[in-house]
Design an enzyme around this catalytic site. Structure first.
Site, short mmCIF file in Angstrom:
data_model
loop_
_atom_site.label_atom_id
_atom_site.label_comp_id
_atom_site.label_asym_id
_atom_site.label_seq_id
_atom_site.Cartn_x
_atom_site.Cartn_y
_atom_site.Cartn_z
N LYS A 1 -6.61 -4.92 -3.22
CA LYS A 1 -7.21 -5.62 -2.07
C LYS A 1 -8.27 -4.70 -1.45
CE LYS A 1 -3.47 -4.39 1.15
NZ LYS A 1 -4.18 -3.61 2.15
N CYS B 1 -2.01 -2.59 7.73
CA CYS B 1 -2.00 -3.51 6.59
C CYS B 1 -0.78 -4.43 6.56
CB CYS B 1 -2.16 -2.74 5.30
SG CYS B 1 -3.81 -1.99 5.18
N VAL C 1 3.30 0.23 4.20
CA VAL C 1 2.56 0.98 5.24
C VAL C 1 1.14 0.44 5.37
CG1 VAL C 1 3.92 3.05 4.83
CG2 VAL C 1 1.77 2.78 3.60
N THR C 2 0.57 0.63 6.55
CA THR C 2 1.23 1.05 7.77
C THR C 2 1.60 -0.21 8.56
OG1 THR C 2 -0.84 1.29 9.03
CG2 THR C 2 -0.03 3.25 7.91
N ASP D 1 0.79 -1.25 0.00
CA ASP D 1 0.00 0.00 0.00
C ASP D 1 0.82 1.29 0.00
OD1 ASP D 1 -1.91 -1.96 0.26
OD2 ASP D 1 -2.77 -1.21 2.13
N GLN E 1 8.21 -13.88 21.41
CA GLN E 1 7.90 -15.29 21.67
C GLN E 1 8.53 -16.21 20.62
OE1 GLN E 1 3.79 -16.08 23.21
NE2 GLN E 1 3.42 -14.01 22.40
N LYS F 1 -7.62 -4.88 4.75
CA LYS F 1 -6.30 -4.56 5.29
C LYS F 1 -5.29 -5.65 4.94
CE LYS F 1 -8.17 -0.96 7.20
NZ LYS F 1 -8.30 0.20 6.32
N GLU G 1 -4.62 -0.79 -1.40
CA GLU G 1 -5.92 -0.88 -0.74
C GLU G 1 -6.91 0.01 -1.48
OE1 GLU G 1 -6.04 0.07 3.46
OE2 GLU G 1 -8.23 -0.04 3.51
C1 C5J Z 1 -2.96 0.61 5.50
C2 C5J Z 1 -4.63 1.88 6.61
N1 C5J Z 1 -2.46 0.42 4.30
N2 C5J Z 1 -3.82 2.26 7.60
N3 C5J Z 1 -4.17 1.20 5.55
O1 C5J Z 1 -2.35 0.33 6.50
O2 C5J Z 1 -5.80 2.20 6.66
#
Ligand code: C5J
Length: 224
Positions: free
Chosen positions: A130, A163, A158-159, A25, A203, A133, A73
């Site tokens: 997509k 996502c 990101v972020t 994204d 972990q 997320k 996205e």
């Molecule tokens: C992504 C969002 N790409 N933060 N989208 O992380 O809404």
């Protein structure tokens, strides 16, 4: 031939023939000043930090012959793939499909939905749209990876906590090993970035591994 990447919680074994780079994204609306992310009051400068690292990683992955996948996205212009609960969540006037600073917000084909020019896909790379997320939900990603014999992913973008993390968790449950490239990821909220990375390698690597771009590139560059 397998290379070692110095990572947390331990070395990550890299076989370029069975590894894909997934860049999540890196879209104009999330990253550019004047985009949707900025209009929501976010500091896009936080995301800009990841761009040079993503560029370097992408160049090394291309040189090493990795399968490269860019995700975006966004939704269909008629919003038929947008769950009402997701649509209603934003304030009125800032909802998916509303006119935004770079065209209709998070709509495929609009300028803001495009990948930033610094990371523009080239011929032979997969661009995956997509609606959610995670990059696996309601997409052909798993089919594409299995058809190409991929068993491990290098993940950037990101972020980090939204996502990127969702995609890593989906991948992990499907049996793919994931290395998250820390400085090639970013969040509007630095504390969320740090926490999300810690959750991935905690972990004994509950969701995967974390390394930086330099270590990842060093391994990619040493592949024959
Ligand atoms: C992504 C969002 N790409 N933060 N989208 O992380 O809404």
């Amino acid at each position: 031939m397998t290379q070692r990447i110095e990572a947390l919680p331990g070395a990550f074994a890299l076989d370029p023939a069975r590894t894909a780079l997934v860049i999540i994204d890196m879209q104009r609306d999330f990253l550019e000043p004047g985009g949707f992310g900025a209009a929501l009051g976010n500091d896009v400068g936080q995301l800009a930090r990841a761009v040079p690292h993503c560029q370097a990683l992408l160049a090394a992955a291309r040189d090493a012959g990795l399968l490269v996948i860019h995700t975006r996205e966004g939704h269909r212009p008629d919003l038929t793939d947008c769950p009402p609960a997701k649509h209603r969540r934003a304030p009125e006037g800032m909802r998916i499909g509303d006119p935004g600073p770079m065209g209709r917000i998070l709509i495929r084909g609009e300028p803001g939905h495009g990948i930033i020019p610094e990371l523009a896909p080239i011929a032979g790379e997969v661009v995956l749209d997509k609606p959610g997320k995670g990059a696996f939900w309601a997409t052909e990603l798993e089919n594409i990876l299995r058809n190409r014999g991929i068993e491990a992913l290098l993940v950037a973008g990101v972020t980090t906590e939204v996502c990127v993390s969702t995609t890593v968790r989906e991948a992990n449950d499907r049996g793919f090993r994931c290395l998250v490239v820390a400085d090639a990821c970013a969040s509007y909220f630095p504390e969320f970035h740090t926490a999300a990375l810690a959750m991935i390698h905690a972990q004994g690597g509950i969701f995967g591994w974390v390394a930086d771009t330099a270590a990842t590139i060093a391994a990619l560059r040493s592949t024959p």
